[in-house]
Design an enzyme around this catalytic site. Structure first.
Site, PDB file in Angstrom:
ATOM      1  N   SER A  33      -7.317  14.377  11.893  1.00  0.00           N
ATOM      2  CA  SER A  33      -8.571  14.310  12.631  1.00  0.00           C
ATOM      3  C   SER A  33      -8.497  14.982  13.994  1.00  0.00           C
ATOM      4  CB  SER A  33      -8.999  12.847  12.801  1.00  0.00           C
ATOM      5  OG  SER A  33      -8.033  12.126  13.539  1.00  0.00           O
ATOM      6  N   GLY A  90      -8.624  12.221  18.399  1.00  0.00           N
ATOM      7  CA  GLY A  90      -8.320  12.585  17.021  1.00  0.00           C
ATOM      8  C   GLY A  90      -6.811  12.565  16.853  1.00  0.00           C
ATOM      9  N   ASN A  99      -4.149  14.601  19.039  1.00  0.00           N
ATOM     10  CA  ASN A  99      -3.314  13.845  19.972  1.00  0.00           C
ATOM     11  C   ASN A  99      -1.827  14.140  19.771  1.00  0.00           C
ATOM     12  OD1 ASN A  99      -5.609  12.612  20.983  1.00  0.00           O
ATOM     13  ND2 ASN A  99      -5.348  10.750  19.767  1.00  0.00           N
ATOM     14  N   GLN A 126      -4.800   4.851  10.092  1.00  0.00           N
ATOM     15  CA  GLN A 126      -6.193   4.406  10.181  1.00  0.00           C
ATOM     16  C   GLN A 126      -6.987   4.604   8.895  1.00  0.00           C
ATOM     17  OE1 GLN A 126      -7.490   6.788  13.452  1.00  0.00           O
ATOM     18  NE2 GLN A 126      -6.094   5.832  14.899  1.00  0.00           N
ATOM     19  N   LEU A 181       6.206  -1.239  16.694  1.00  0.00           N
ATOM     20  CA  LEU A 181       6.054  -2.687  16.837  1.00  0.00           C
ATOM     21  C   LEU A 181       5.417  -3.076  18.162  1.00  0.00           C
ATOM     22  CD1 LEU A 181       9.678  -3.545  15.592  1.00  0.00           C
ATOM     23  CD2 LEU A 181       7.586  -3.488  14.205  1.00  0.00           C
ATOM     24  N   GLY A 194       8.870  -2.414  20.395  1.00  0.00           N
ATOM     25  CA  GLY A 194       9.554  -1.146  20.148  1.00  0.00           C
ATOM     26  C   GLY A 194       9.259  -0.538  18.800  1.00  0.00           C
ATOM     27  N   GLY A 226       0.368   5.399  19.815  1.00  0.00           N
ATOM     28  CA  GLY A 226       1.179   5.695  18.627  1.00  0.00           C
ATOM     29  C   GLY A 226       1.296   7.183  18.371  1.00  0.00           C
ATOM     30  N   ASP A 227       0.249   7.935  18.707  1.00  0.00           N
ATOM     31  CA  ASP A 227       0.291   9.385  18.536  1.00  0.00           C
ATOM     32  C   ASP A 227       1.286  10.012  19.506  1.00  0.00           C
ATOM     33  OD1 ASP A 227      -1.763   8.957  16.714  1.00  0.00           O
ATOM     34  OD2 ASP A 227      -3.313   9.334  18.217  1.00  0.00           O
TER      35      ASP A 227
END
Length: 327
Positions: free
Chosen positions: A8, A48, A52, A169, A221, A225, A253-254
């Site tokens: 995305s 997106g 990212n 996602q 997590l 971590g 996360g990206d």
């Protein structure tokens, strides 16, 4: 290593709610939820998942190839990405639809409710990875139009290109066969902790079933971590960077994936990759918007040294422009 990132490309509309989303939920009425939240502010940012991750990789000097579909409103965004080291030559521009939109509400506990409008992303299924020249060494299959994700994965197998599966996602939209197709044969599988459980439900496989079908399973997590697992090796757990100011969790996360993949591209170990990923995530977490942080080499080395020791900072510094970091 030449990395192509599929997925995305979107504009993020980020809002904050000063209360707790959970306080507004009535346990015995969850079958008929009708809620409206008065947000304190609105930030419109570039986003997106593929964009990212590419932004982070570009900031680390990897020159990633971004692969996705956008609308005619992409021109300004494209300039931004190019200025940050991203190759946009493989981006498909729709003649009919606008670039995708991501709308997200974050509460005071960093819980989120989000919605995503696909827009031009629906045309990503028409992109053919075999046309990429030169052929990438690794393709990241990130959240995208589901048919595009399946097509990219199957094309990687047909062309013998290593791929990383990052369904995240889109797990809510994928069926069992699609999810199994995306996972099987991945060199790297990325999920967060909640998504790891959802992935097992979607595939109908056990944890061990997934591990024998992938090279390594990387599970972020949050504040605890990251966990990295393989079918035949010990579990590696790397702690997160402590004491980070939380401005906005969107895209963290990206940023982790960008740092992780960059370190692997430099020939570093899984341990160092996870440490750089966590350092990148800490920079993103402290800024509002997924592409507001800068992959500053000196700052990254300082974070690495403080969190993981001087050996980690020294080994990665050579790839971060040979920066000298304050000891």
């Amino acid at each position: 290593m030449r990395i192509a990132v599929t997925g995305s490309i979107a504009t993020d509309h980020l809002m904050t709610f000063p209360g707790r989303i959970a306080d507004q939920l009535i346990p015995d009425r969850l079958d008929r939820v009708s809620l409206s939240f008065l947000a304190d502010d609105l930030e419109v940012r570039r986003g997106g998942v593929a964009a990212n991750i590419s932004y982070g990789l570009g900031g680390l000097g990897l020159g990633p190839v971004l692969v996705g579909a956008v609308g005619s409103d992409f021109a300004e965004y494209e300039v931004w990405l190019k200025e940050h080291g991203v190759d946009t030559g493989a981006v498909h521009v729709s003649a009919r639809r606008q670039t995708a939109r991501f709308l997200c509400l974050t509460d005071q506990d960093a819980n989120q409710i989000a919605a995503f409008y696909a827009g031009a992303m629906a045309e990503a299924r028409d992109i053919d990875l075999s046309r990429l020249d030169p052929v990438p060494d690794l393709v990241v299959v990130a959240p995208d139009d589901p048919e595009a994700m399946v097509r990219h994965t199957e094309r990687c197998r047909a062309l013998g290109i290593a791929f990383a599966a990052d369904p995240s996602q889109q797990l809510a939209r994928l069926d069992r066969d699609q999810t199994r197709t995306l996972v099987t044969g991945a060199r790297w599988l990325f999920t967060n902790e909640y998504e790891s459980t959802l992935l097992l439900e979607r595939t109908g496989w056990s944890h061990e079933d997934v591990l024998v079908r992938v090279g390594s399973w990387v599970t972020t997590l949050g504040a605890d971590g990251v966990r990295i697992e393989t079918a035949d090796g010990p579990v590696l757990i790397v702690p997160a960077v402590a004491g980070v100011r939380i401005a906005d969790p969107t895209g963290v996360g990206d940023a982790f994936r960008a740092g992780f993949l960059a370190a692997l591209a430099w020939g570093q170990s899984r341990l160092r990759a996870a440490q750089l990923g966590c350092a990148m995530a800490s920079l993103a977490l402290g800024e509002v918007g997924s592409q507001s942080y800068e992959a500053d080499p000196a700052l990254l080395c300082a974070v690495l040294a403080a969190s993981y020791g001087t050996a980690a900072a020294d080994e990665l510094a050579a790839h971060l422009g040979g920066v000298l970091w304050p000891r």
